[in-house]
Design a protein around this motif. Structure first.
Motif, PDB file in Angstrom:
ATOM      1  N   PRO A 154       0.825   4.524  -0.873  1.00  0.00           N
ATOM      2  CA  PRO A 154       0.524   5.853  -0.318  1.00  0.00           C
ATOM      3  C   PRO A 154       0.787   5.966   1.178  1.00  0.00           C
ATOM      4  O   PRO A 154       1.136   7.044   1.672  1.00  0.00           O
ATOM      5  CB  PRO A 154      -0.965   6.035  -0.636  1.00  0.00           C
TER       6      PRO A 154
ATOM      7  N   VAL B  45      -5.034   9.029   4.955  1.00  0.00           N
ATOM      8  CA  VAL B  45      -3.650   9.120   4.479  1.00  0.00           C
ATOM      9  C   VAL B  45      -3.359  10.514   3.933  1.00  0.00           C
ATOM     10  O   VAL B  45      -2.333  11.132   4.255  1.00  0.00           O
ATOM     11  CB  VAL B  45      -3.386   8.050   3.400  1.00  0.00           C
TER      12      VAL B  45
ATOM     13  N   TYR C  34      -7.776   6.268   2.285  1.00  0.00           N
ATOM     14  CA  TYR C  34      -6.875   7.248   1.691  1.00  0.00           C
ATOM     15  C   TYR C  34      -7.239   8.685   2.046  1.00  0.00           C
ATOM     16  O   TYR C  34      -6.413   9.588   1.844  1.00  0.00           O
ATOM     17  CB  TYR C  34      -6.826   7.048   0.177  1.00  0.00           C
TER      18      TYR C  34
ATOM     19  N   ASP D  87       0.857  -1.189   0.000  1.00  0.00           N
ATOM     20  CA  ASP D  87       0.000   0.000   0.000  1.00  0.00           C
ATOM     21  C   ASP D  87       0.897   1.245   0.000  1.00  0.00           C
ATOM     22  O   ASP D  87       1.124   1.891   1.030  1.00  0.00           O
ATOM     23  CB  ASP D  87      -0.904  -0.022   1.230  1.00  0.00           C
TER      24      ASP D  87
ATOM     25  N   THR E 188      -3.669   3.365  10.627  1.00  0.00           N
ATOM     26  CA  THR E 188      -4.237   3.581   9.298  1.00  0.00           C
ATOM     27  C   THR E 188      -4.865   2.294   8.771  1.00  0.00           C
ATOM     28  O   THR E 188      -4.188   1.281   8.614  1.00  0.00           O
ATOM     29  CB  THR E 188      -3.149   4.044   8.308  1.00  0.00           C
TER      30      THR E 188
END
Length: 251
Positions: free
Chosen positions: A156, A211, A208, A154, A203
């Motif tokens: 990001p 994020v 996102y 992942d 997270t």
């Protein structure tokens, strides 16, 4: 370039051992907490690794506090004299100290990630009832804390983690910078509270929005600290130049 490397080594020398000690203690505490959590559950659940949240953030807070201490200019020690001899500006010194602090925090998070991954692999080999040979992957992806510090594929989340570590490093270095000027900085403690109590590194997969928000927030905080040091360091650099006979330093 040599003087910059010397400054970084000077900063890192004070931070390496605290990072290693807290990393070892924190990893051990997380494994202990996970073992207790597994006993409490009675059977393995996909969110098991969330049981390490408090040990992770407790160790992070302890290391952050220890990173506030180096290069403060107290107890008869005058680090500004050392930095002056190395020929770098206060802003340059600050950036290298922030980088060294971020490196120490990265060592800690890497140690925690290794502990969570190792414990997951142990559970997979000892009792793969959750998902067989995929037990470790399921555990690591299902936990917000493990995914936040070890995102696997992942990508990001890696940017979020790097931005958060550098923001914390900037906060710790800012405290030392202000101390060298004879003042006490409250800002790092505010940043610490925001990072710890908002569970910024916790997270979930695919979140996102989280994020993006925390990546942007961390970069904004870092920029504020750097600008603050740039704005406040001019007078001190001029004083150092006057002290050294009018020879200005390059940053």
């Amino acid at each position: 370039m040599k003087k910059h490397f010397s400054v970084f080594l000077l900063m890192a020398r004070y931070m390496l051992w605290p990072a290693l000690i807290v990393t070892a203690l924190g990893a051990g505490a997380s494994v202990f907490m996970l073992s207790r959590e597994l006993e409490k559950m009675g059977y393995m659940q996909s969110t098991l690794l969330d049981g390490a949240v408090f040990s992770f953030y407790g160790g992070l807070a302890l290391l952050y506090i220890l990173l506030l201490l180096p290069m403060r200019g107290q107890g008869g020690v005058h680090p500004r004299y050392t930095l002056r001899r190395l020929g770098v500006s206060e802003l340059t010194s600050y950036i290298w100290q922030a980088a060294a602090s971020a490196m120490a925090l990265f060592i800690y998070t890497a140690g925690q990630a290794a502990a969570l991954a190792g414990y997951s692999l142990y559970l997979q080999s000892a009792d793969g009832s959750l998902a067989g040979n995929m037990t470790a992957i399921v555990l690591l992806y299902s936990s917000g804390i493990s995914h936040g510090i070890m995102p696997l594929s992942d990508w990001p989340v890696y940017f979020q983690l790097i931005a958060e570590l550098f923001a914390l490093g900037c906060g710790a270095a800012y405290f030392s910078f202000k101390s060298r000027t004879g003042k006490i900085a409250v800002s790092p403690f505010v940043l610490l509270a925001a990072a710890v109590f908002s569970m910024a590194m916790y997270t979930d997969v695919g979140d996102y929005i989280h994020v993006g928000l925390f990546t942007g927030f961390s970069l904004f905080i870092s920029a504020l600290f750097i600008y603050g040091v740039y704005y406040r360091s001019n007078n001190f650099d001029e004083e150092d130049a006057d002290f050294s006979g009018g020879v200005s330093r390059e940053g």
